[in-house]
Design a protein around this motif. Structure first.
Motif, mmCIF file in Angstrom:
data_model
loop_
_atom_site.group_PDB
_atom_site.id
_atom_site.type_symbol
_atom_site.label_atom_id
_atom_site.label_comp_id
_atom_site.label_asym_id
_atom_site.label_seq_id
_atom_site.Cartn_x
_atom_site.Cartn_y
_atom_site.Cartn_z
ATOM 1 N N LEU A 1 0.823 -1.221 0.000
ATOM 2 C CA LEU A 1 0.000 0.000 0.000
ATOM 3 C C LEU A 1 0.849 1.260 0.000
ATOM 4 O O LEU A 1 0.562 2.217 -0.734
ATOM 5 C CB LEU A 1 -0.941 -0.002 1.211
ATOM 6 C CG LEU A 1 -2.089 -1.002 1.152
ATOM 7 C CD1 LEU A 1 -2.850 -1.017 2.467
ATOM 8 C CD2 LEU A 1 -3.022 -0.679 -0.013
ATOM 9 N N ARG B 1 2.171 1.728 -3.434
ATOM 10 C CA ARG B 1 1.109 2.106 -4.369
ATOM 11 C C ARG B 1 0.697 3.568 -4.185
ATOM 12 O O ARG B 1 0.410 4.276 -5.146
ATOM 13 C CB ARG B 1 -0.094 1.191 -4.192
ATOM 14 C CG ARG B 1 -1.192 1.439 -5.184
ATOM 15 C CD ARG B 1 -2.256 0.360 -5.076
ATOM 16 N NE ARG B 1 -3.235 0.503 -6.101
ATOM 17 C CZ ARG B 1 -3.165 -0.054 -7.297
ATOM 18 N NH1 ARG B 1 -2.157 -0.801 -7.609
ATOM 19 N NH2 ARG B 1 -4.126 0.123 -8.184
ATOM 20 N N TRP B 2 0.653 4.026 -2.928
ATOM 21 C CA TRP B 2 0.278 5.408 -2.626
ATOM 22 C C TRP B 2 1.456 6.363 -2.773
ATOM 23 O O TRP B 2 1.335 7.548 -2.470
ATOM 24 C CB TRP B 2 -0.280 5.514 -1.215
ATOM 25 C CG TRP B 2 -1.568 4.780 -1.000
ATOM 26 C CD1 TRP B 2 -2.512 4.451 -1.922
ATOM 27 C CD2 TRP B 2 -2.046 4.275 0.239
ATOM 28 N NE1 TRP B 2 -3.552 3.784 -1.341
ATOM 29 C CE2 TRP B 2 -3.291 3.657 0.001
ATOM 30 C CE3 TRP B 2 -1.555 4.278 1.534
ATOM 31 C CZ2 TRP B 2 -4.050 3.064 0.996
ATOM 32 C CZ3 TRP B 2 -2.299 3.683 2.534
ATOM 33 C CH2 TRP B 2 -3.532 3.086 2.253
#
Length: 194
Positions: free
Chosen positions: A81, A84-85
């Motif tokens: 995450l 991805r962010w």
């Protein structure tokens, strides 16, 4: 007739790790079919599996493999995450492999090296599964998926060894993990080959 049925039910109830594995396999197959980024998602899992064994070995309590599974799964998910962010540009494969080092040092600090045979096996596993994980990240995705599949299959043999030896992790864990590893590893190899 009920005398024979009761032992049969008891034996089936003892297979709860396999039943739980089928649920995990269904989730993994869904990710493979729907997402299509096998090397990216499953490559870091190879190091994660080695970390679960190292954590359980460090504690000296085989049942803690289940706790390590929850914690390390959260860590690898967090790394995915954060990348991805675009918060943290660390490849989850590299992050999980790097995490093996403090887990191994934890075994040293807990003086687990006095059991030379088991310590050597866990150390070899750390290096082998860490290398497979890094290789998954370093090659093109199709080859990475194949390496991840082979890593899962190899870890399935690792689980079988530990199930038979009844060391490091408890038998329900090695049964669960072994069933998942063989099924997911086979699926990854098939996807990479087609």
């Amino acid at each position: 007739m009920t005398d024979l049925a009761l032992p049969q039910r008891a034996r089936l109830a003892d297979r709860w790790p396999t039943a739980l594995a089928f649920v995990a396999i269904a989730g993994a197959i869904s990710v493979i079919v729907l997402v299509g980024r096998e090397a990216e998602f499953f490559g870091p899992s190879v190091a994660t599996m080695a970390g679960i064994y190292l954590a359980a070995y460090a504690t000296g309590r085989p049942w803690t493999a289940w706790l390590a599974f929850a914690v390390l799964s959260a860590v690898v998910s967090g790394l995915h995450l954060l990348r991805r962010w675009e918060v943290l540009d660390v490849d989850p494969a590299v992050g999980m492999t790097a995490l093996l080092v403090p887990l191994w040092l934890w075994t040293v600090l807990r003086r687990r090296f006095t059991d030379v045979g088991t310590f050597s096996v866990q150390t070899a596993g750390m290096f082998a599964f860490g290398a497979i994980t890094l290789a998954c990240a370093a090659v093109q995705p199709r080859l990475g998926a194949l390496l991840a599949g082979l890593g899962f299959l190899t870890h399935g043999a690792w689980d079988a060894y530990h199930f038979r030896a009844d060391k490091v992790v408890n038998r329900p864990w090695s049964e669960f993990c072994g069933v998942v590893d063989v099924a997911v590893g086979t699926a990854l190899v098939i996807v990479a080959a087609t």
